[in-house]
Design a protein around this motif. Sequence first.
Motif, PDB file in Angstrom:
ATOM      1  N   LEU A  34      25.645 -36.706  31.994  1.00 24.09           N
ATOM      2  CA  LEU A  34      25.189 -35.773  33.021  1.00 24.09           C
ATOM      3  C   LEU A  34      24.964 -34.379  32.464  1.00 24.09           C
ATOM      4  CD1 LEU A  34      27.514 -36.542  36.098  1.00 24.09           C
ATOM      5  CD2 LEU A  34      25.321 -37.566  35.503  1.00 24.09           C
ATOM      6  N   ASP A  35      23.786 -33.826  32.741  1.00 20.77           N
ATOM      7  CA  ASP A  35      23.547 -32.414  32.481  1.00 20.77           C
ATOM      8  C   ASP A  35      24.240 -31.613  33.586  1.00 20.77           C
ATOM      9  OD1 ASP A  35      22.484 -30.077  31.393  1.00 20.77           O
ATOM     10  OD2 ASP A  35      20.664 -30.213  32.606  1.00 20.77           O
ATOM     11  N   VAL A  36      24.737 -30.430  33.258  1.00 14.79           N
ATOM     12  CA  VAL A  36      25.413 -29.612  34.266  1.00 14.79           C
ATOM     13  C   VAL A  36      24.423 -28.816  35.097  1.00 14.79           C
ATOM     14  CG1 VAL A  36      26.972 -27.660  34.629  1.00 14.79           C
ATOM     15  CG2 VAL A  36      27.596 -29.471  33.026  1.00 14.79           C
ATOM     16  N   MET A  37      23.488 -28.137  34.437  1.00 18.62           N
ATOM     17  CA  MET A  37      22.577 -27.225  35.124  1.00 18.62           C
ATOM     18  C   MET A  37      21.345 -27.963  35.631  1.00 18.62           C
ATOM     19  SD  MET A  37      24.211 -24.409  34.961  1.00 18.62           S
ATOM     20  CE  MET A  37      22.990 -23.171  35.389  1.00 18.62           C
ATOM     21  N   MET A  38      21.422 -28.401  36.889  1.00 20.94           N
ATOM     22  CA  MET A  38      20.295 -29.105  37.504  1.00 20.94           C
ATOM     23  C   MET A  38      20.147 -28.669  38.944  1.00 20.94           C
ATOM     24  SD  MET A  38      20.704 -33.078  36.280  1.00 20.94           S
ATOM     25  CE  MET A  38      22.336 -33.273  37.052  1.00 20.94           C
ATOM     26  N   GLY A  39      18.941 -28.361  39.396  1.00 23.72           N
ATOM     27  CA  GLY A  39      18.576 -28.175  40.794  1.00 23.72           C
ATOM     28  C   GLY A  39      19.673 -27.817  41.773  1.00 23.72           C
ATOM     29  N   GLU A  40      19.541 -28.354  42.975  1.00 21.50           N
ATOM     30  CA  GLU A  40      20.499 -28.054  44.037  1.00 21.50           C
ATOM     31  C   GLU A  40      21.827 -28.766  43.813  1.00 21.50           C
ATOM     32  OE1 GLU A  40      19.073 -28.560  47.970  1.00 21.50           O
ATOM     33  OE2 GLU A  40      17.218 -27.428  47.629  1.00 21.50           O
ATOM     34  N   ILE A  41      21.777 -29.964  43.278  1.00 18.22           N
ATOM     35  CA  ILE A  41      23.006 -30.703  42.978  1.00 18.22           C
ATOM     36  C   ILE A  41      23.233 -30.644  41.475  1.00 18.22           C
ATOM     37  CG2 ILE A  41      24.211 -32.916  43.101  1.00 18.22           C
ATOM     38  CD1 ILE A  41      22.578 -33.647  45.502  1.00 18.22           C
TER      39      ILE A  41
ATOM     40  N   ALA B 215      34.307 -44.123  41.205  1.00 22.63           N
ATOM     41  CA  ALA B 215      35.319 -43.171  40.706  1.00 22.63           C
ATOM     42  C   ALA B 215      35.726 -43.429  39.264  1.00 22.63           C
ATOM     43  CB  ALA B 215      36.554 -43.202  41.614  1.00 22.63           C
ATOM     44  N   ASN B 216      35.666 -44.672  38.821  1.00 32.49           N
ATOM     45  CA  ASN B 216      36.160 -45.004  37.481  1.00 32.49           C
ATOM     46  C   ASN B 216      35.064 -45.086  36.417  1.00 32.49           C
ATOM     47  OD1 ASN B 216      38.842 -45.162  38.325  1.00 32.49           O
ATOM     48  ND2 ASN B 216      38.602 -47.290  38.970  1.00 32.49           N
ATOM     49  N   ILE B 217      33.840 -44.752  36.764  1.00 31.99           N
ATOM     50  CA  ILE B 217      32.764 -44.784  35.769  1.00 31.99           C
ATOM     51  C   ILE B 217      32.913 -43.583  34.839  1.00 31.99           C
ATOM     52  CG2 ILE B 217      30.275 -44.729  35.377  1.00 31.99           C
ATOM     53  CD1 ILE B 217      29.916 -45.946  38.150  1.00 31.99           C
ATOM     54  N   PRO B 218      33.000 -43.791  33.537  1.00 28.94           N
ATOM     55  CA  PRO B 218      33.158 -42.676  32.591  1.00 28.94           C
ATOM     56  C   PRO B 218      31.970 -41.715  32.650  1.00 28.94           C
ATOM     57  CG  PRO B 218      33.600 -44.778  31.519  1.00 28.94           C
ATOM     58  CD  PRO B 218      33.000 -45.096  32.851  1.00 28.94           C
ATOM     59  N   ILE B 219      32.262 -40.431  32.504  1.00 27.07           N
ATOM     60  CA  ILE B 219      31.238 -39.391  32.531  1.00 27.07           C
ATOM     61  C   ILE B 219      31.352 -38.521  31.282  1.00 27.07           C
ATOM     62  CG2 ILE B 219      30.461 -37.277  33.682  1.00 27.07           C
ATOM     63  CD1 ILE B 219      31.329 -38.515  36.333  1.00 27.07           C
ATOM     64  N   ILE B 220      30.211 -38.297  30.635  1.00 27.92           N
ATOM     65  CA  ILE B 220      30.132 -37.325  29.553  1.00 27.92           C
ATOM     66  C   ILE B 220      29.152 -36.244  29.999  1.00 27.92           C
ATOM     67  CG2 ILE B 220      29.468 -36.866  27.160  1.00 27.92           C
ATOM     68  CD1 ILE B 220      30.156 -39.729  26.470  1.00 27.92           C
ATOM     69  N   PHE B 221      29.606 -34.992  30.031  1.00 33.81           N
ATOM     70  CA  PHE B 221      28.705 -33.891  30.353  1.00 33.81           C
ATOM     71  C   PHE B 221      27.982 -33.445  29.087  1.00 33.81           C
ATOM     72  CE2 PHE B 221      31.672 -33.122  33.995  1.00 33.81           C
ATOM     73  CZ  PHE B 221      30.735 -33.266  35.000  1.00 33.81           C
ATOM     74  N   ILE B 222      26.670 -33.288  29.189  1.00 35.15           N
ATOM     75  CA  ILE B 222      25.869 -32.726  28.104  1.00 35.15           C
ATOM     76  C   ILE B 222      25.204 -31.480  28.660  1.00 35.15           C
ATOM     77  CG2 ILE B 222      23.931 -33.072  26.536  1.00 35.15           C
ATOM     78  CD1 ILE B 222      24.496 -35.995  26.524  1.00 35.15           C
ATOM     79  N   THR B 223      25.514 -30.319  28.083  1.00 34.67           N
ATOM     80  CA  THR B 223      25.091 -29.083  28.715  1.00 34.67           C
ATOM     81  C   THR B 223      25.025 -27.913  27.750  1.00 34.67           C
ATOM     82  OG1 THR B 223      25.713 -27.483  30.428  1.00 34.67           O
ATOM     83  CG2 THR B 223      27.489 -28.651  29.331  1.00 34.67           C
ATOM     84  N   ALA B 224      24.247 -26.915  28.143  1.00 38.59           N
ATOM     85  CA  ALA B 224      24.179 -25.669  27.375  1.00 38.59           C
ATOM     86  C   ALA B 224      25.342 -24.761  27.722  1.00 38.59           C
ATOM     87  CB  ALA B 224      22.857 -24.958  27.647  1.00 38.59           C
ATOM     88  N   LYS B 225      26.057 -25.076  28.806  1.00 39.11           N
ATOM     89  CA  LYS B 225      27.218 -24.273  29.209  1.00 39.11           C
ATOM     90  C   LYS B 225      28.403 -24.686  28.345  1.00 39.11           C
ATOM     91  CE  LYS B 225      27.899 -23.764  33.705  1.00 39.11           C
ATOM     92  NZ  LYS B 225      27.721 -22.323  33.881  1.00 39.11           N
ATOM     93  N   ASP B 226      28.942 -23.760  27.583  1.00 36.42           N
ATOM     94  CA  ASP B 226      30.005 -24.140  26.652  1.00 36.42           C
ATOM     95  C   ASP B 226      31.189 -23.180  26.670  1.00 36.42           C
ATOM     96  OD1 ASP B 226      28.817 -21.976  25.507  1.00 36.42           O
ATOM     97  OD2 ASP B 226      28.470 -22.877  23.547  1.00 36.42           O
ATOM     98  N   THR B 227      31.371 -22.442  27.773  1.00 38.67           N
ATOM     99  CA  THR B 227      32.530 -21.572  27.851  1.00 38.67           C
ATOM    100  C   THR B 227      33.771 -22.404  28.133  1.00 38.67           C
ATOM    101  OG1 THR B 227      32.412 -21.193  30.244  1.00 38.67           O
ATOM    102  CG2 THR B 227      31.060 -19.764  28.836  1.00 38.67           C
TER     103      THR B 227
END
Length: 228
Positions: free
Chosen positions: A52-59, A75-87
């Motif tokens: 999942l990208d973090v910075m997207m549209g309304e959602i 609820a149990n599906i693994p999620i990896i965030f891929i994003t330019a936000k890195d703070t």
Amino acid sequence: MNNYRILVVDDEDDLCEILKFNLEMEGYTVDTANSAEEALKLDIPQYNLLLLDVMMGEISGFKMARILKSNKDTANIPIIFITAKDTENDTITGFNLGADDYISKPFSLREVIMRIKAVLRRTAGVQMKEEDKLQYKGLTINIPQKKVTIDNVEVSLTKKEFEILLLLLQNHGRVFSREDILSKVWNDEVYVLDRTIDVNITRLRKKIGEYGKFIVTRLGYGYCFECE
């Protein structure tokens, strides 16, 4: 080839296509969506992992993760965030939402592939043995009977130890902060110190023997049940 299905959700169409091509070369079945709105129309439970990208549209990716984690079917599906936000705050937010990993752009495709493999190794081993039994290797939780067995030998756990183990195993790979565990296991009971969580985790690890090593401490974040 393998049987893993991955969904890539990112508003950059070129990036979606690059990830899809390279992941399919690794043997994964890959679908893409250019927004959370588009992704949520899909049959999410069919996927073994979400990027999942973090910075997207309304959602945003964070909001989509909240939606998925609140639904028992996803609820149990693994999620990896891929994003330019890195703070640091963004990373903490991602893990608190139940992310299994967090990759900052720009990234190497080799790194993404290795992280995906690592997450799938950690999260693929837990299964519902029956509708009311949760099992990882020789460790079985009988949910209605509130009973834990290891290789068919019952393990004596306190109510809180049982509930902590059930929480972590049901959500294997997800990191729970001490505050998360307090709110879910102790609810609104009398004031409980964070140290109480650590003591219960220590006792639980000892009682479940060789499986104690799978209850992992993520320093600064909390605890998770991490499969091999």
